[in-house]
Write a protein that holds these residues in place. Structure first.
Motif, PDB file in Angstrom:
ATOM      1  N   ASP A  29      16.524  22.495  14.148  1.00 56.05           N
ATOM      2  CA  ASP A  29      15.240  23.199  14.255  1.00 56.05           C
ATOM      3  C   ASP A  29      14.703  23.585  12.880  1.00 56.05           C
ATOM      4  N   ALA A  30      15.571  24.055  12.008  1.00 54.87           N
ATOM      5  CA  ALA A  30      15.149  24.419  10.652  1.00 54.87           C
ATOM      6  C   ALA A  30      14.721  23.181   9.873  1.00 54.87           C
ATOM      7  N   ALA A  31      15.434  22.070  10.040  1.00 56.27           N
ATOM      8  CA  ALA A  31      15.070  20.825   9.354  1.00 56.27           C
ATOM      9  C   ALA A  31      13.700  20.342   9.816  1.00 56.27           C
ATOM     10  N   ILE A  32      13.433  20.458  11.110  1.00 55.81           N
ATOM     11  CA  ILE A  32      12.130  20.057  11.646  1.00 55.81           C
ATOM     12  C   ILE A  32      11.028  20.948  11.095  1.00 55.81           C
ATOM     13  N   ALA A  33      11.285  22.233  11.008  1.00 58.15           N
ATOM     14  CA  ALA A  33      10.291  23.160  10.456  1.00 58.15           C
ATOM     15  C   ALA A  33       9.973  22.805   9.009  1.00 58.15           C
ATOM     16  N   ILE A  34      10.980  22.459   8.230  1.00 58.65           N
ATOM     17  CA  ILE A  34      10.759  22.057   6.840  1.00 58.65           C
ATOM     18  C   ILE A  34       9.970  20.751   6.805  1.00 58.65           C
ATOM     19  N   ALA A  35      10.341  19.778   7.637  1.00 59.24           N
ATOM     20  CA  ALA A  35       9.667  18.477   7.646  1.00 59.24           C
ATOM     21  C   ALA A  35       8.190  18.610   8.006  1.00 59.24           C
ATOM     22  N   ARG A  36       7.864  19.542   8.871  1.00 55.70           N
ATOM     23  CA  ARG A  36       6.466  19.723   9.293  1.00 55.70           C
ATOM     24  C   ARG A  36       5.577  20.189   8.153  1.00 55.70           C
ATOM     25  N   THR A  37       6.162  20.715   7.060  1.00 50.24           N
ATOM     26  CA  THR A  37       5.357  21.167   5.917  1.00 50.24           C
ATOM     27  C   THR A  37       4.970  20.019   4.993  1.00 50.24           C
ATOM     28  N   ASN A  38       5.473  18.818   5.219  1.00 47.17           N
ATOM     29  CA  ASN A  38       5.194  17.684   4.358  1.00 47.17           C
ATOM     30  C   ASN A  38       3.720  17.286   4.475  1.00 47.17           C
ATOM     31  N   PRO A  39       3.025  17.106   3.356  1.00 47.19           N
ATOM     32  CA  PRO A  39       1.611  16.719   3.416  1.00 47.19           C
ATOM     33  C   PRO A  39       1.362  15.432   4.197  1.00 47.19           C
ATOM     34  N   ALA A  40       2.328  14.545   4.259  1.00 44.53           N
ATOM     35  CA  ALA A  40       2.144  13.289   4.999  1.00 44.53           C
ATOM     36  C   ALA A  40       1.841  13.553   6.468  1.00 44.53           C
ATOM     37  N   VAL A  41       2.394  14.608   7.035  1.00 44.93           N
ATOM     38  CA  VAL A  41       2.167  14.938   8.442  1.00 44.93           C
ATOM     39  C   VAL A  41       0.697  15.335   8.645  1.00 44.93           C
ATOM     40  N   ARG A  42       0.185  16.140   7.734  1.00 43.75           N
ATOM     41  CA  ARG A  42      -1.217  16.568   7.838  1.00 43.75           C
ATOM     42  C   ARG A  42      -2.185  15.418   7.572  1.00 43.75           C
ATOM     43  N   ASP A  43      -1.750  14.419   6.804  1.00 50.73           N
ATOM     44  CA  ASP A  43      -2.622  13.312   6.424  1.00 50.73           C
ATOM     45  C   ASP A  43      -2.544  12.135   7.387  1.00 50.73           C
ATOM     46  N   GLY A  44      -1.992  12.351   8.582  1.00 52.46           N
ATOM     47  CA  GLY A  44      -1.952  11.305   9.595  1.00 52.46           C
ATOM     48  C   GLY A  44      -0.713  10.436   9.565  1.00 52.46           C
ATOM     49  N   GLY A  45       0.202  10.716   8.652  1.00 50.46           N
ATOM     50  CA  GLY A  45       1.452   9.959   8.589  1.00 50.46           C
ATOM     51  C   GLY A  45       2.532  10.668   9.361  1.00 50.46           C
ATOM     52  N   GLY A  46       3.740  10.417   9.034  1.00 49.84           N
ATOM     53  CA  GLY A  46       4.842  11.047   9.737  1.00 49.84           C
ATOM     54  C   GLY A  46       6.042  11.237   8.841  1.00 49.84           C
ATOM     55  N   VAL A  47       6.970  12.012   9.320  1.00 50.67           N
ATOM     56  CA  VAL A  47       8.229  12.280   8.638  1.00 50.67           C
ATOM     57  C   VAL A  47       9.339  12.124   9.664  1.00 50.67           C
ATOM     58  N   GLU A  48      10.365  11.432   9.306  1.00 50.68           N
ATOM     59  CA  GLU A  48      11.520  11.278  10.188  1.00 50.68           C
ATOM     60  C   GLU A  48      12.633  12.197   9.704  1.00 50.68           C
ATOM     61  N   VAL A  49      13.217  12.937  10.622  1.00 53.61           N
ATOM     62  CA  VAL A  49      14.359  13.789  10.306  1.00 53.61           C
ATOM     63  C   VAL A  49      15.591  13.087  10.839  1.00 53.61           C
ATOM     64  N   ARG A  50      16.561  12.914   9.975  1.00 53.26           N
ATOM     65  CA  ARG A  50      17.774  12.211  10.377  1.00 53.26           C
ATOM     66  C   ARG A  50      18.967  12.892   9.728  1.00 53.26           C
ATOM     67  N   PRO A  51      19.954  13.320  10.518  1.00 50.77           N
ATOM     68  CA  PRO A  51      21.147  13.921   9.914  1.00 50.77           C
ATOM     69  C   PRO A  51      21.865  12.910   9.022  1.00 50.77           C
ATOM     70  N   VAL A  52      22.482  13.410   7.977  1.00 45.29           N
ATOM     71  CA  VAL A  52      23.262  12.553   7.085  1.00 45.29           C
ATOM     72  C   VAL A  52      24.621  12.324   7.725  1.00 45.29           C
ATOM     73  N   HIS A  53      25.015  11.085   7.818  1.00 42.67           N
ATOM     74  CA  HIS A  53      26.313  10.740   8.390  1.00 42.67           C
ATOM     75  C   HIS A  53      27.436  11.045   7.419  1.00 42.67           C
ATOM     76  N   SER A  54      27.299  10.549   6.211  1.00 38.15           N
ATOM     77  CA  SER A  54      28.343  10.758   5.206  1.00 38.15           C
ATOM     78  C   SER A  54      27.762  10.422   3.845  1.00 38.15           C
ATOM     79  N   GLY A  55      28.521  10.669   2.826  1.00 43.61           N
ATOM     80  CA  GLY A  55      28.088  10.354   1.476  1.00 43.61           C
ATOM     81  C   GLY A  55      27.845  11.603   0.678  1.00 43.61           C
ATOM     82  N   GLY A  56      27.213  11.457  -0.427  1.00 44.37           N
ATOM     83  CA  GLY A  56      26.919  12.578  -1.302  1.00 44.37           C
ATOM     84  C   GLY A  56      26.659  12.087  -2.705  1.00 44.37           C
ATOM     85  N   PHE A  57      26.618  13.006  -3.617  1.00 46.36           N
ATOM     86  CA  PHE A  57      26.416  12.647  -5.009  1.00 46.36           C
ATOM     87  C   PHE A  57      27.644  11.903  -5.498  1.00 46.36           C
ATOM     88  N   ILE A  58      27.419  10.916  -6.305  1.00 43.29           N
ATOM     89  CA  ILE A  58      28.518  10.126  -6.844  1.00 43.29           C
ATOM     90  C   ILE A  58      28.732  10.556  -8.286  1.00 43.29           C
TER      91      ILE A  58
END
Length: 109
Positions: free
Chosen positions: A72-101
Motif C-alpha cells: 500500500d505504501a509503495a502504491i501511494a509513492i508510485a501514484r506521485t509519479n508525474p507519468a501517472v498524471r500525464d496519462g502514462g503509468g507506473v508499475e509496482v513490482r516487489p524485488v525478488h532478489s539482488g541488490g547493490f553489487i
C-alpha cells in the motif's frame, strides 16, 4: 520528451523534482532513466535487431527502486509519479532478489 537525448532542463524539471522528493523522503534507493525505445537493440537467439524487444504502445522509460514498508505504501509513492498524471503509468513490482553489487577488484584493462 523526458530523458530523450534532446531533453532540456525544462523537460526534466518535473521528473527531477519528483526524484528529489523521493530521495529526500528516504524512499529512493536507486533510479535509472532509459533512453527512448527506438534507441534499443534487441538480442534474441535468432539474432540482433534494432528497436525494442517488443513493439508495444507502452514502453518502460526507466525504473526506480524504492523502499516501502508494504505494498500500500509503495502504491501511494508510485501514484506521485508525474507519468501517472500525464496519462502514462507506473508499475509496482516487489524485488525478488539482488541488490547493490560491491566490486572488490578492478576489471582487467
Amino acid at each position: 520528451m523526458a530523458h530523450s537525448p534532446a531533453a532540456t532542463a525544462e523537460d526534466l524539471e518535473e521528473c527531477d523534482q519528483h526524484a528529489d522528493e523521493l530521495t529526500n523522503s528516504g524512499s529512493m534507493v536507486m533510479a535509472y532513466a532509459l533512453m527512448p525505445r527506438d534507441m534499443a537493440t534487441s538480442i534474441r537467439a535468432s539474432g540482433i535487431t534494432d528497436g525494442p524487444f517488443q513493439d508495444a504502445k507502452e514502453a518502460i522509460a526507466g525504473f526506480s527502486v524504492i523502499e516501502a514498508p508494504d505494498l500500500d505504501a509503495a502504491i501511494a509513492i508510485a501514484r506521485t509519479n508525474p507519468a501517472v498524471r500525464d496519462g502514462g503509468g507506473v508499475e509496482v513490482r516487489p524485488v525478488h532478489s539482488g541488490g547493490f553489487i560491491e566490486r572488490t577488484d578492478q576489471p582487467a584493462a
